[in-house]
Design a protein around this motif. Structure first.
Motif, PDB file in Angstrom:
ATOM      1  N   PRO A 144       0.826  -1.213   0.000  1.00 38.58           N
ATOM      2  CA  PRO A 144       0.000   0.000   0.000  1.00 38.58           C
ATOM      3  C   PRO A 144       0.857   1.258   0.000  1.00 38.58           C
ATOM      4  CG  PRO A 144      -0.812  -1.596   1.600  1.00 38.58           C
ATOM      5  CD  PRO A 144       0.518  -2.107   1.130  1.00 38.58           C
ATOM      6  N   ALA A 145       0.379   2.272  -0.690  1.00 41.36           N
ATOM      7  CA  ALA A 145       1.089   3.548  -0.769  1.00 41.36           C
ATOM      8  C   ALA A 145       0.221   4.637  -0.144  1.00 41.36           C
ATOM      9  CB  ALA A 145       1.402   3.892  -2.217  1.00 41.36           C
ATOM     10  N   THR A 146       0.880   5.622   0.466  1.00 38.40           N
ATOM     11  CA  THR A 146       0.173   6.706   1.143  1.00 38.40           C
ATOM     12  C   THR A 146       0.499   8.027   0.457  1.00 38.40           C
ATOM     13  OG1 THR A 146       0.255   5.538   3.251  1.00 38.40           O
ATOM     14  CG2 THR A 146      -0.169   7.900   3.317  1.00 38.40           C
ATOM     15  N   PHE A 147      -0.539   8.782   0.126  1.00 39.37           N
ATOM     16  CA  PHE A 147      -0.396  10.107  -0.473  1.00 39.37           C
ATOM     17  C   PHE A 147      -1.200  11.081   0.395  1.00 39.37           C
ATOM     18  CE2 PHE A 147      -0.282   6.890  -3.818  1.00 39.37           C
ATOM     19  CZ  PHE A 147       0.967   7.131  -4.380  1.00 39.37           C
ATOM     20  N   GLY A 148      -0.512  11.703   1.345  1.00 38.89           N
ATOM     21  CA  GLY A 148      -1.208  12.555   2.302  1.00 38.89           C
ATOM     22  C   GLY A 148      -2.191  11.709   3.108  1.00 38.89           C
ATOM     23  N   PRO A 149      -3.450  12.089   3.175  1.00 36.92           N
ATOM     24  CA  PRO A 149      -4.428  11.322   3.952  1.00 36.92           C
ATOM     25  C   PRO A 149      -5.035  10.137   3.173  1.00 36.92           C
ATOM     26  CG  PRO A 149      -5.452  13.299   3.113  1.00 36.92           C
ATOM     27  CD  PRO A 149      -4.026  13.357   2.674  1.00 36.92           C
ATOM     28  N   PHE A 150      -4.582   9.909   1.942  1.00 34.16           N
ATOM     29  CA  PHE A 150      -5.143   8.854   1.098  1.00 34.16           C
ATOM     30  C   PHE A 150      -4.230   7.623   1.111  1.00 34.16           C
ATOM     31  CE2 PHE A 150      -6.464  12.948  -0.597  1.00 34.16           C
ATOM     32  CZ  PHE A 150      -7.841  12.806  -0.652  1.00 34.16           C
ATOM     33  N   THR A 151      -4.826   6.468   1.296  1.00 34.52           N
ATOM     34  CA  THR A 151      -4.097   5.198   1.252  1.00 34.52           C
ATOM     35  C   THR A 151      -4.581   4.418   0.046  1.00 34.52           C
ATOM     36  OG1 THR A 151      -3.900   5.128   3.657  1.00 34.52           O
ATOM     37  CG2 THR A 151      -3.559   3.066   2.454  1.00 34.52           C
ATOM     38  N   VAL A 152      -3.634   4.053  -0.818  1.00 41.32           N
ATOM     39  CA  VAL A 152      -3.953   3.349  -2.060  1.00 41.32           C
ATOM     40  C   VAL A 152      -3.352   1.958  -1.981  1.00 41.32           C
ATOM     41  CG1 VAL A 152      -3.760   3.378  -4.572  1.00 41.32           C
ATOM     42  CG2 VAL A 152      -3.914   5.543  -3.308  1.00 41.32           C
ATOM     43  N   SER A 153      -4.163   0.953  -2.251  1.00 35.50           N
ATOM     44  CA  SER A 153      -3.693  -0.437  -2.258  1.00 35.50           C
ATOM     45  C   SER A 153      -4.095  -1.104  -3.561  1.00 35.50           C
ATOM     46  CB  SER A 153      -4.270  -1.212  -1.066  1.00 35.50           C
ATOM     47  OG  SER A 153      -5.684  -1.180  -1.091  1.00 35.50           O
TER      48      SER A 153
END
Length: 478
Positions: A144-153
């Motif tokens: 999973p990657a985090t971009f600010g408050p967003f978590t993308v998996s």
């Protein structure tokens, strides 16, 4: 629907010189439209926003730019280099955006979340010609990657062909999770065009299927968000005109591109890209007409549909076998006394399987090949030649990820199936049979002849002993 054939004929008849003149008109009229409509780019030119633009001369118009309103702790700015583009039905159907920078990754996901984007089309690679064109904004498998408050998996990644990669992602923000489908097109060089239109049309068809009836905008981006992005918007716009039956006799690609440029600067950036739209729309119309004819055929209940090939083959094989059994019960095979053989008035024929044609289908030769037309051939020489399969060539190993300027066409596929070569009868050995042997994929040999054979000598089995027949065969029955 009656209008489409005439439009298709008109597109095919367009002269390349006419396309060049039209593109020059697009460029000159774009400048006039910007002045007449009072289009401005003040927000993108602000000092705090300059660093958010990948290219300083590609700024969104204030009148159509995407305004961010979703606040986060990382960024509260309302600016992103992206523009709304109206669809065929008049709503804001597309978001044309530049590829995100490392400093705008959070803003990129803010935009996706704010407008509930479910499908993304990416028309570039991360690095092209040694230059970074777009930051990676997705997650690798099981990471999973985090971009600010967003978590993308990542929920999966597939590559159905050499042209595209399809990723399914889950995005989580404030304990709410949404699904996003990501289509990346790999075979489109910057400031250039793909080698063929089918890859782009197939990608758009897949994206529309994923979008379904969802009313959120379709997010399209390349590096600058104008050249390749503009072509994709134009093609999908024209497809929607066809589906909604809003296409008219005065249909003009020039007017459609100008309409795009009223909303996104430099949309369709080069002359080659403009020409590509004509080529792709021609293919799109052909597909649409074929689909319409097929639908019309399927809707005819009284029309008898042809039998499938497999059913016809089974019926023909059963009928031929029945005739063979009946003839074996009725006739006797008599071997007449040997007499000096006279050369036949016509040559003996051999029907051989040709190599596969370019379309992949096996064809018979237009003329028969003469096996026994050599001068002075002995009467006792074998009549039939032997056809042997040529060894199937080893497939070449696939190379690494292709570079744009040397990429092969996508529909290029190695030829498959057995290849055949003709062996002269003069070179047969004593061990070779007198009959023409054909390899057959049919393993169930229930009759005297295999279904894949050529059909002669079907009523007499092949002799198992010496070439001379038994003595009792030479008596004539009276």
């Amino acid at each position: 629907m009656e209008l489409l054939p005439s439009l298709l004929s008109a597109l095919k008849a367009v002269d390349p010189g006419t396309v060049d003149q039209e593109y020059n008109m697009v460029r000159s009229q774009s400048v006039s439209l910007k002045r007449e409509l009072g289009l401005t780019t003040e927000a993108g030119a602000l000092k705090e926003n300059i660093k958010k633009n990948r290219y300083k001369d590609i700024l969104p118009y204030d009148q159509s730019r995407v305004v961010l309103s979703l606040p986060t702790t990382d960024s509260n700015s309302d600016y992103i280099n992206a523009s709304f583009i109206r669809g065929a039905t008049g709503d804001c159907h597309y978001i044309a955006c530049q590829g995100p920078l490392s400093s705008t990754l959070t803003d990129f996901w803010r935009m996706i979340w704010q407008f509930d984007v479910q499908v993304i089309i990416m028309a570039c690679r991360e690095i092209e010609m040694g230059k970074r064109k777009c930051e990676c904004y997705w997650a690798a498998a099981h990471q999973p990657a985090t971009f600010g408050p967003f978590t993308v998996s990542s929920q999966g990644e597939t590559q159905p062909n050499d042209d595209m990669v399809i990723r399914t992602m889950d995005v989580t923000f404030q304990q709410i999770t949404r699904s996003v489908t990501h289509y990346q097109f790999l075979s489109w060089p910057d400031h250039d065009v793909p080698y063929e239109t089918s890859g782009v049309l197939d990608l758009l068809e897949r994206a529309r299927t994923s979008q379904g009836a969802h009313t959120s905008p379709l997010l399209i981006h390349c590096s600058a968000g104008c050249g390749r992005t503009g072509v994709i918007c134009a093609l999908n716009y024209i497809h929607d005109l066809l589906v909604s039956k809003k296409i008219t006799k005065d249909f003009s690609i020039l007017e459609i591109v100008l309409e795009l440029r009223r909303q996104r600067p430099s949309a369709v950036q080069t002359k080659d890209q403009y020409q590509f739209i004509f080529t792709a729309v021609t293919s799109l119309l052909e597909r649409f007409l074929q689909a319409s004819q097929h639908q019309l055929y399927c809707n005819l209940p009284e029309q008898k549909k042809p039998e499938t090939r497999s059913t016809t083959a089974r019926v023909s094989s059963a009928k031929r076998l029945s005739q063979q059994v009946t003839m074996n019960d009725t006739y006797a095979v008599v071997n007449k006394p040997k007499q000096p053989q006279v050369p036949p008035s016509g040559p003996a024929y051999s029907i051989v399987a040709n190599p596969r044609s370019s379309s992949g289908a096996r064809t018979l030769p237009l003329s028969h090949h003469y096996d026994n037309d050599s001068a002075g051939a002995s009467a006792a020489a074998p009549i039939y030649s032997t056809v042997k399969p040529r060894a199937k060539p080893h497939s070449l190993a696939l190379s690494a990820t292709p570079i744009y300027d040397i990429a092969e066409p996508a529909n290029h596929r190695p030829r498959e199936g057995p290849q055949y070569t003709l062996v002269s009868a003069d070179h047969l050995t004593a061990d070779d049979d007198d009959y023409e042997d054909f390899s057959s994929s049919v393993s169930d040999m229930t009759g005297f002849c295999s279904p894949g054979g050529i059909g002669f000598n079907c009523r007499v089995q092949k002799p198992r002993g010496p070439r001379d027949p038994p003595a009792e065969w030479s008596r004539l029955e009276r």
